[in-house]
Design an enzyme around this catalytic site. Structure first.
Site, PDB file in Angstrom:
ATOM      1  N   GLU A  34       9.006  82.070  37.646  1.00 48.25           N
ATOM      2  CA  GLU A  34       9.252  80.643  36.837  1.00 48.25           C
ATOM      3  C   GLU A  34       7.930  80.119  36.399  1.00 48.25           C
ATOM      4  O   GLU A  34       6.899  80.063  37.158  1.00 48.25           O
ATOM      5  CB  GLU A  34       9.918  79.721  37.574  1.00 48.25           C
ATOM      6  CG  GLU A  34      10.218  78.442  37.291  1.00 48.25           C
ATOM      7  CD  GLU A  34      10.919  77.462  38.429  1.00 48.25           C
ATOM      8  OE1 GLU A  34      10.977  76.137  37.991  1.00 48.25           O
ATOM      9  OE2 GLU A  34      10.935  77.855  39.437  1.00 48.25           O
ATOM     10  N   ARG A 258       8.391  89.250  51.691  1.00 47.60           N
ATOM     11  CA  ARG A 258       7.328  88.559  50.638  1.00 47.60           C
ATOM     12  C   ARG A 258       5.977  88.706  51.346  1.00 47.60           C
ATOM     13  O   ARG A 258       5.923  88.940  52.718  1.00 47.60           O
ATOM     14  CB  ARG A 258       7.478  87.363  50.498  1.00 47.60           C
ATOM     15  CG  ARG A 258       7.281  86.511  51.648  1.00 47.60           C
ATOM     16  CD  ARG A 258       7.976  84.831  51.608  1.00 47.60           C
ATOM     17  NE  ARG A 258       7.150  84.297  50.499  1.00 47.60           N
ATOM     18  CZ  ARG A 258       7.379  83.343  49.856  1.00 47.60           C
ATOM     19  NH1 ARG A 258       8.632  82.547  50.157  1.00 47.60           N
ATOM     20  NH2 ARG A 258       6.115  82.763  49.131  1.00 47.60           N
ATOM     21  N   LYS A 268       3.738  77.670  46.194  1.00 47.04           N
ATOM     22  CA  LYS A 268       3.222  77.008  44.839  1.00 47.04           C
ATOM     23  C   LYS A 268       3.020  75.443  45.011  1.00 47.04           C
ATOM     24  O   LYS A 268       2.308  75.020  44.288  1.00 47.04           O
ATOM     25  CB  LYS A 268       4.251  77.320  43.835  1.00 47.04           C
ATOM     26  CG  LYS A 268       3.573  77.307  42.253  1.00 47.04           C
ATOM     27  CD  LYS A 268       4.597  77.836  41.319  1.00 47.04           C
ATOM     28  CE  LYS A 268       4.822  79.282  41.313  1.00 47.04           C
ATOM     29  NZ  LYS A 268       5.778  79.923  40.287  1.00 47.04           N
TER      30      LYS A 268
END
Length: 555
Positions: A34, A258, A268
């Protein structure tokens, strides 16, 4: 790969699919960021995995930007993401955007409405959340769930035309309100956002939610192996449900752990806070875990790829020690980085028996680990600078550097012995006076004298000033995101120390931004983009040894 290793579980799946002829034995992966921030080391793991799998099995990888939220997205982030992927050494087959599929996704939504599998709801977010129930209590339908297909089609078309305000209506899938998986309880498919999109402008005011856009985008591109992180496991049934109801290409999602790394954060949202609140100097601050930050710090693409390969692909979350990333860059730079001399905290040394007007040009080996690294010229004179820590007025036991009566070898040069020293009014050492042994020259030593210590130095008349930025770990605790309290309270106050007037040997004046060196006895450094012809700026990439390992043992 240089070493044989067992297949990870995703490689096993791909090899089974190829053997079975699934998708015609074809492999097509994708990396779907994104564009609402800069990529970090966690994304690097995903990039390396997706691209490397495709390369290994003769396939390709698409770069697809998940640009479905115009409020947070920007072309700046798109450009930075592309730069990061190229820097890591990968090339994508196609550059695509979820916004490329907005019309197709809209038509998919219409199909689901026509099958009575989606409806327009005007309930508030609070009402929708309450009606969903809990994992142990089934949800209840909102009044809109019984709306007719015709009315839903009309309302959805009016949503697209912009007749409603933000948040006034949403489109929801008609799932299973009793499912133990909350993601299947009538999930949102579209929301209204009257916001300018960085690619489609003002053409759309309704935007698909991630769970609706992602699987359908994979299907449109005929992605064979859609690889996500573990938090998307609960989303997989919905991913499959949408594809099955639409009867489109059966892309399938696979999940891996992850990357969680000590002494940093991967959120983020929290990284944006650090930037916006000025705790760091920007997204590419060398203390940041962003790929652009690692690049500016001096890490190499090969070291990051090595790190990602070493941590492997797991099915369970775990915490990877930051020192493994440091180990990878040390391994590479030990073999490739030229050795040079820089003095960060200088104190003057005068060699009393070396002619004041004499300058000797010494030959210094650039890298003993690299056979054909060559040599460089290093000027030597009677006035030098050494590190202040290499002298002790009252030498401690086993101190093998300079002190009254002690002898030490100057790297590439001679053995010198301290005779005396001078101090200023504050008691600081200002000048050290030594004698040298002419017959002790490196490479041609006939003195017969053996000394235990070797130190680096620069010639006072030939040294140049430089700024040196000593970077360290951004946080002082291993898991700042999991500690109680504000994560910013765990920022390491010593994560950056700036040495304004370090002294470097003259060969370094030819260095350019991005060049990497080993400062003898000090660590690995790179030339920062802030450098100018008048004054170079160096970033410490990593120390020569893992100094944090000692701190961990102490605590």
């Amino acid at each position: 790969m240089s070493e044989e290793r067992s297949l990870n579980f995703i490689e096993q799946i791909i090899e089974e699919d190829i053997a079975a002829g699934t998708h015609g034995g074809r492999v097509l992966t994708r990396f779907p960021p994104e564009p609402n921030g800069y990529l970090h080391i966690g994304h690097a793991k995903s990039i390396c995995l997706n691209f490397s799998l495709a390369q290994k099995y003769g396939g390709k990888t698409n770069l697809r930007f998940d640009d479905t939220n115009p409020v947070k997205e920007d072309v700046e982030y798109v450009d930075s993401i592309k730069e990061d992927i190229k820097w890591l050494g990968f090339e994508w087959a196609q550059e695509l955007y979820a916004s490329d599929y907005f019309e197709q996704l809209y038509q998919f939504a219409v199909q689901l409405i026509e099958k009575d599998l989606a409806y327009v709801d005007e309930a508030t977010p609070e009402q929708i959340a309450a009606a969903k129930g809990s994992p142990t209590v089934p949800g209840t339908p909102t009044p809109a769930r019984s709306r007719s297909i015709a009315d839903n089609l009309d309302l959805f078309a009016r949503m697209r035309k912009g007749e409603f305000k933000d948040g006034e209506k949403v489109l929801r899938a008609k799932g299973d309100l009793a499912s133990p998986n909350m993601h299947l309880r009538d999930p949102l498919m579209y929301r209204i956002k009257h916001a300018h999109h960085h690619r489609t402008g003002d053409a759309w005011c309704i935007y698909p939610m991630y769970d609706f856009a992602h699987g359908q985008s994979d299907s449109i591109e005929q992605i064979t192996h859609s690889i996500c992180t573990l938090e998307f496991i609960p989303h997989r049934p919905l991913y499959d449900w949408f594809i099955a109801q639409l009867g489109i290409f059966p892309s399938h999602q696979y999940e891996f752990a992850r990357l969680n790394m000590s002494y940093t954060i991967m959120s983020k949202r929290k990284l944006i806070q650090l930037v916006q609140e000025g705790h760091v100097r920007g997204w590419d601050d060398p203390r940041m875990p962003t790929i652009s930050g690692l690049r500016r710090r001096g890490f190499t693409p090969a070291s990051v790829r090595m790190f990602c390969e070493r941590i492997g692909v797991q099915k369970r979350d775990n915490l990877i020690d930051f020192s493994l990333l440091e180990f990878c860059i040390r391994e590479e730079l030990n073999k490739t980085a030229p050795r040079v001399m820089a003095v960060l905290d200088p104190v003057k040394v005068v060699i009393t028996n070396y002619p004041a007007d004499k300058v000797e040009i010494l030959q210094a080996e650039n890298n003993p680990e690299e056979e054909n690294s060559g040599t460089r010229e290093v000027p030597f004179s009677n006035t030098l600078y050494i590190e202040r820590e290499d002298f002790m007025e009252v030498p401690a036991k086993k101190f093998f550097r300079l002190g009254p009566g002690l002898a030490v070898r100057l790297k590439y040069a001679y053995v010198v012995q301290c005779e005396t020293f001078e101090k200023d009014a504050s008691g600081n050492i200002t000048t050290i006076f030594c004698r040298y042994l002419p017959e002790s020259k490196s490479g041609n030593d006939t003195s017969g004298l053996s000394v235990k210590g070797t130190i680096h130095w620069v010639s006072a008349a030939h040294a140049h000033q430089a700024e040196v930025r000593l970077y360290d770990r951004l946080f002082s605790v291993a898991e700042p995101g999991n500690e109680e309290g504000d994560f910013k309270s765990f920022l390491n106050p010593d994560s950056l120390q700036v040495v304004e007037n370090a002294l470097i040997e003259p060969a370094l004046t030819k260095a350019r931004a991005g060049d990497r060196f080993q400062f003898l006895r000090k660590g690995y450094f790179t030339v920062d983009v802030d450098s100018s012809p008048e004054k170079l700026v160096f970033n410490r990439i990593v120390t020569l040894k893992d100094t944090w390992a000692k701190e961990t043992k102490k605590s």
